[in-house]
Scaffold this active site. Structure first.
Site, PDB file in Angstrom:
ATOM      1  N   ASP A 154       9.752   9.993  58.462  1.00 33.18           N
ATOM      2  CA  ASP A 154      10.084  10.610  57.176  1.00 33.18           C
ATOM      3  C   ASP A 154      10.387  12.088  57.443  1.00 33.18           C
ATOM      4  OD1 ASP A 154      10.252  11.204  54.485  1.00 33.18           O
ATOM      5  OD2 ASP A 154       8.128  11.024  54.079  1.00 33.18           O
ATOM      6  N   ASP A 206       6.091   2.780  62.075  1.00 36.33           N
ATOM      7  CA  ASP A 206       6.766   2.087  60.989  1.00 36.33           C
ATOM      8  C   ASP A 206       7.962   2.870  60.440  1.00 36.33           C
ATOM      9  OD1 ASP A 206       5.166   4.076  59.859  1.00 36.33           O
ATOM     10  OD2 ASP A 206       4.082   2.750  58.490  1.00 36.33           O
TER      11      ASP A 206
HETATM   12  P1  IMP Z   1       6.260  11.872  58.469  1.00 32.06           P
HETATM   13  O1  IMP Z   1       5.212  12.579  59.262  1.00 32.06           O
HETATM   14  O2  IMP Z   1       6.639  12.657  57.233  1.00 32.06           O
HETATM   15  O3  IMP Z   1       7.466  11.483  59.285  1.00 32.06           O
HETATM   16  O4  IMP Z   1       5.649  10.588  57.851  1.00 32.06           O
HETATM   17  C1  IMP Z   1       5.046   9.698  58.570  1.00 32.06           C
HETATM   18  C2  IMP Z   1       4.111   8.812  57.788  1.00 32.06           C
HETATM   19  O5  IMP Z   1       4.234   8.919  56.359  1.00 32.06           O
HETATM   20  C3  IMP Z   1       4.458   7.416  58.122  1.00 32.06           C
HETATM   21  O6  IMP Z   1       3.819   7.004  59.281  1.00 32.06           O
HETATM   22  C4  IMP Z   1       3.983   6.680  56.916  1.00 32.06           C
HETATM   23  O7  IMP Z   1       2.608   6.389  57.079  1.00 32.06           O
HETATM   24  C5  IMP Z   1       4.117   7.639  55.783  1.00 32.06           C
HETATM   25  N1  IMP Z   1       5.316   7.339  54.970  1.00 32.06           N
HETATM   26  C6  IMP Z   1       6.414   8.085  54.841  1.00 32.06           C
HETATM   27  N2  IMP Z   1       7.288   7.515  53.991  1.00 32.06           N
HETATM   28  C7  IMP Z   1       6.719   6.360  53.586  1.00 32.06           C
HETATM   29  C8  IMP Z   1       7.141   5.300  52.696  1.00 32.06           C
HETATM   30  O8  IMP Z   1       8.227   5.288  52.095  1.00 32.06           O
HETATM   31  N3  IMP Z   1       6.257   4.272  52.543  1.00 32.06           N
HETATM   32  C9  IMP Z   1       5.058   4.209  53.180  1.00 32.06           C
HETATM   33  N4  IMP Z   1       4.633   5.172  54.017  1.00 32.06           N
HETATM   34  C10 IMP Z   1       5.459   6.242  54.211  1.00 32.06           C
HETATM   35 MG    MG Z   2       2.026   5.349  59.044  1.00 32.50          MG
END
Ligand code: IMP
Ligand code: MG
Length: 181
Positions: A103, A100
């Site tokens: 981040d 989805d």
């Molecule tokens: P990352 O590992 O920091 O890239 O984050 C990945 C996970 O954090 C994603 O798969 C989402 O489940 C969650 N996430 C990050 N930002 C958001 C947001 O704005 N809304 C909802 N879920 C988020």
């Molecule tokens: Mg997720």
């Protein structure tokens, strides 16, 4: 009752669908002569994957990984907790990981390394949303829908405490909604 009307969407249903058609065309062209396995990361990628795969002009197989990400590493030192691994054997196959949102990049980075150890012929990443300013690891998606600023968004699969995934558009989560238990 927990309402899900957040007023003005960040991206409407129509904008999301238009973007998906664009990405779908790119993927259909890039994999025109390849046998592709699409791997969705549950739960967030559910609706995006469902619409994206139906926009393709090629036949694909699909599989899923169910995992949760935590800001701090778990007891085993992993930033990602695997709840259910995919079933397909991917050695020598072309794999497209569908998520989805990217981040910090930690989740995709972890999943990419895990899948690369299994020896796929190729591995690319497709995300609907990209918070480019938040990266903690140097990683980019091969296909990315919308770049968004550092705001917490929900809807169209994205959740806050497992809620709001079924919102048909994407909205910034209002601060007062963060009090929901
Ligand atoms: P990352 O590992 O920091 O890239 O984050 C990945 C996970 O954090 C994603 O798969 C989402 O489940 C969650 N996430 C990050 N930002 C958001 C947001 O704005 N809304 C909802 N879920 C988020
Ligand atoms: Mg997720």
């Amino acid at each position: 009752m927990v309402g899900i009307d957040f007023g003005k969407p960040l991206f409407t249903r129509e904008e999301i669908q238009r973007k998906i058609q664009e990405i779908g065309l790119l993927i259909s062209t890039d994999y025109a002569d390849k046998d592709l396995i699409a791997v969705g990361v549950l739960k967030g990628a559910l609706f995006f994957m469902s619409d994206l795969l139906r926009s393709l002009r090629i036949s694909v197989r699909m599989d899923f990984i169910h995992c949760t990400s935590s800001a701090t590493k778990g007891q085993d030192g992993n930033p990602v907790r695997m709840l259910c691994d995919m079933k397909e054997e991917i050695k020598g196959k072309h794999v497209l990981l569908i998520e989805d949102i990217m981040d910090s990049g930690v989740t995709i980075d972890y999943l990419k390394k895990m899948l690369l150890e299994r020896g796929p012929a190729s591995l690319k990443v497709c995300v609907l949303l990209d918070k480019t300013g938040r990266r903690q690891v140097p990683i980019e998606a091969d296909y990315a829908g919308f770049r968004i600023p550092n705001k917490y968004v929900v809807g169209y699969g994205l959740d806050y405490k497992d809620r709001y995934r079924n919102l048909p558009y994407i909205a910034v989560l209002p601060v007062e909604e963060r009090q929901v238990p």
